[in-house]
Design an enzyme around this catalytic site. Structure first.
Site, mmCIF file in Angstrom:
data_model
loop_
_atom_site.group_PDB
_atom_site.id
_atom_site.type_symbol
_atom_site.label_atom_id
_atom_site.label_comp_id
_atom_site.label_asym_id
_atom_site.label_seq_id
_atom_site.Cartn_x
_atom_site.Cartn_y
_atom_site.Cartn_z
ATOM 1 N N GLU A 64 0.831 -1.205 0.000
ATOM 2 C CA GLU A 64 0.000 0.000 0.000
ATOM 3 C C GLU A 64 0.863 1.250 0.000
ATOM 4 O OE1 GLU A 64 -2.482 1.721 -0.359
ATOM 5 O OE2 GLU A 64 -4.304 0.935 0.532
ATOM 6 N N ASP A 65 0.269 2.338 -0.472
ATOM 7 C CA ASP A 65 0.983 3.613 -0.427
ATOM 8 C C ASP A 65 0.967 4.214 0.976
ATOM 9 O OD1 ASP A 65 -1.767 4.042 -0.562
ATOM 10 O OD2 ASP A 65 -1.662 5.583 -2.113
ATOM 11 N N ARG A 106 1.429 12.070 -8.763
ATOM 12 C CA ARG A 106 1.807 10.672 -8.490
ATOM 13 C C ARG A 106 3.230 10.389 -8.953
ATOM 14 N NH1 ARG A 106 -2.785 7.665 -7.026
ATOM 15 N NH2 ARG A 106 -4.730 8.277 -7.997
ATOM 16 N N ASP A 159 -3.932 5.363 6.539
ATOM 17 C CA ASP A 159 -4.418 6.613 7.115
ATOM 18 C C ASP A 159 -5.388 6.263 8.259
ATOM 19 O OD1 ASP A 159 -4.785 9.406 7.202
ATOM 20 O OD2 ASP A 159 -6.452 9.327 5.817
ATOM 21 N N PHE A 196 -1.143 16.216 4.452
ATOM 22 C CA PHE A 196 -1.520 15.605 3.178
ATOM 23 C C PHE A 196 -0.294 15.533 2.273
ATOM 24 C CE2 PHE A 196 -3.444 14.900 -0.897
ATOM 25 C CZ PHE A 196 -4.424 13.978 -0.574
HETATM 26 P P1 IMP Z 1 -7.718 4.893 4.830
HETATM 27 O O1 IMP Z 1 -8.801 3.906 4.546
HETATM 28 O O2 IMP Z 1 -8.233 6.123 5.536
HETATM 29 O O3 IMP Z 1 -6.520 4.310 5.543
HETATM 30 O O4 IMP Z 1 -7.348 5.484 3.426
HETATM 31 C C1 IMP Z 1 -6.240 5.220 2.774
HETATM 32 C C2 IMP Z 1 -6.282 5.857 1.400
HETATM 33 O O5 IMP Z 1 -6.556 7.269 1.458
HETATM 34 C C3 IMP Z 1 -4.914 5.716 0.818
HETATM 35 O O6 IMP Z 1 -4.763 4.496 0.148
HETATM 36 C C4 IMP Z 1 -4.820 6.933 -0.087
HETATM 37 O O7 IMP Z 1 -5.352 6.634 -1.338
HETATM 38 C C5 IMP Z 1 -5.680 7.988 0.599
HETATM 39 N N1 IMP Z 1 -4.858 8.930 1.390
HETATM 40 C C6 IMP Z 1 -4.784 9.018 2.737
HETATM 41 N N2 IMP Z 1 -3.922 9.980 3.130
HETATM 42 C C7 IMP Z 1 -3.414 10.511 1.994
HETATM 43 C C8 IMP Z 1 -2.441 11.551 1.736
HETATM 44 O O8 IMP Z 1 -1.849 12.206 2.632
HETATM 45 N N3 IMP Z 1 -2.180 11.806 0.427
HETATM 46 C C9 IMP Z 1 -2.776 11.136 -0.604
HETATM 47 N N4 IMP Z 1 -3.682 10.158 -0.407
HETATM 48 C C10 IMP Z 1 -4.004 9.853 0.885
HETATM 49 MG MG MG Z 2 -4.273 3.760 -1.698
#
Ligand code: IMP
Ligand code: MG
Length: 174
Positions: A97-98, A163, A101, A150
C-alpha cells in the site's frame, strides 16, 4: 489557488528505506515465494521499486478498491473496482500500500483477502499516519511514519496529480 509541494522525504531517503525493507522481506520469506498485491493506483510505484529489491521469488497481482459511503458512516465498506486476476489460496500474500491513514480500507481489504485462504497474509506500507488511525490494522512493514499532513508523490496524488514525483512532498496552499 496557488499550491506548491514541499519536500518531506527526498528520493534518496525513500530509495534507501525501500532497499532496507526489501532486504528485510527477503530474509523473512527465505525459502518461500512471496505474492505481492498492489492496491491501485497509489501502491504501483512503491510495489515496482520494492519488488526489484526482493531476492526470493516474487509474483504480483493488482487490485483496485473504492470506499462506500462517507466518513460520517462509522464502519464504511469497500467496493472492488478491479479484482485480482489469480487465486491467492495457499500463497504467501503481501499487500503493498501507499499509505495507511484511518485504516478503514486496509481493515476491510484484509478481511476480504483472509476469506480467500492464503497461506499467510501480511501488509507493507510506504507511509503510515498513526495519528489518524480509526481502525487498528496490523502493519508488518512500514517505510516511514509521518505526521498528519496531506502528502503526494511516489504514487500518492492530489486530485490525480503529482503521483509521478520521485520524492514525497507536502502540498501547501499559499
Ligand atoms: P484509509 O482507509 O483512511 O486508511 O485510506 C487510505 C487511502 O486514502 C490511501 O490508500 C490513499 O489513497 C488515501 N490517502 C490518505 N492519506 C493521503 C495523503 O496524505 N495523500 C494522498 N492520499 C491519501
Ligand atoms: Mg491507496
Amino acid at each position: 489557488m496557488a499550491e506548491r509541494v514541499e519536500v518531506l522525504l527526498t528520493e534518496k531517503e525513500v530509495d534507501e528505506r525501500i532497499q532496507a525493507i526489501g532486504e528485510q522481506i527477503s530474509k523473512d520469506y527465505e525459502g518461500k515465494e512471496v505474492h505481492l498485491i498492489c492496491v491501485l493506483k497509489g501502491g504501483a510505484f512503491f510495489m515496482c521499486e520494492l519488488a526489484k529489491r526482493i531476492t526470493v521469488p516474487v509474483s504480483m497481482d493488482f487490485m483496485s478498491v473504492s470506499s462506500y459511503g462517507s466518513s460520517t458512516v462509522s464502519s464504511g465498506s469497500i467496493k472492488i473496482v478491479k479484482d485480482l486476476d489469480d487465486s491467492i489460496m495457499g500463497k504467501h500474500v503481501l499487500i503493498v500500500e501507499d499509505i495507511v491513514d484511518t485504516g478503514r480500507t486496509l481493515s476491510h481489504l484484509m478481511k476480504l483477502l483472509k476469506d480467500r485462504n492464503p497461506e499467510s497474509l501480511a501488509l507493507c506500507t510506504l507511509l503510515d499516519k498513526p495519528d489518524r488511525r480509526v481502525v487498528q490494522v496490523p502493519v508488518d512493514y512500514t517505510c516511514f511514519q509521518i505526521p498528519d499532513e496531506f502528502v503526494v508523490g511516489y504514487g500518492l496524488d492530489y486530485a490525480q496529480r503529482y503521483r509521478n514525483l520521485p520524492y514525497i512532498g507536502v502540498v501547501k496552499f499559499d
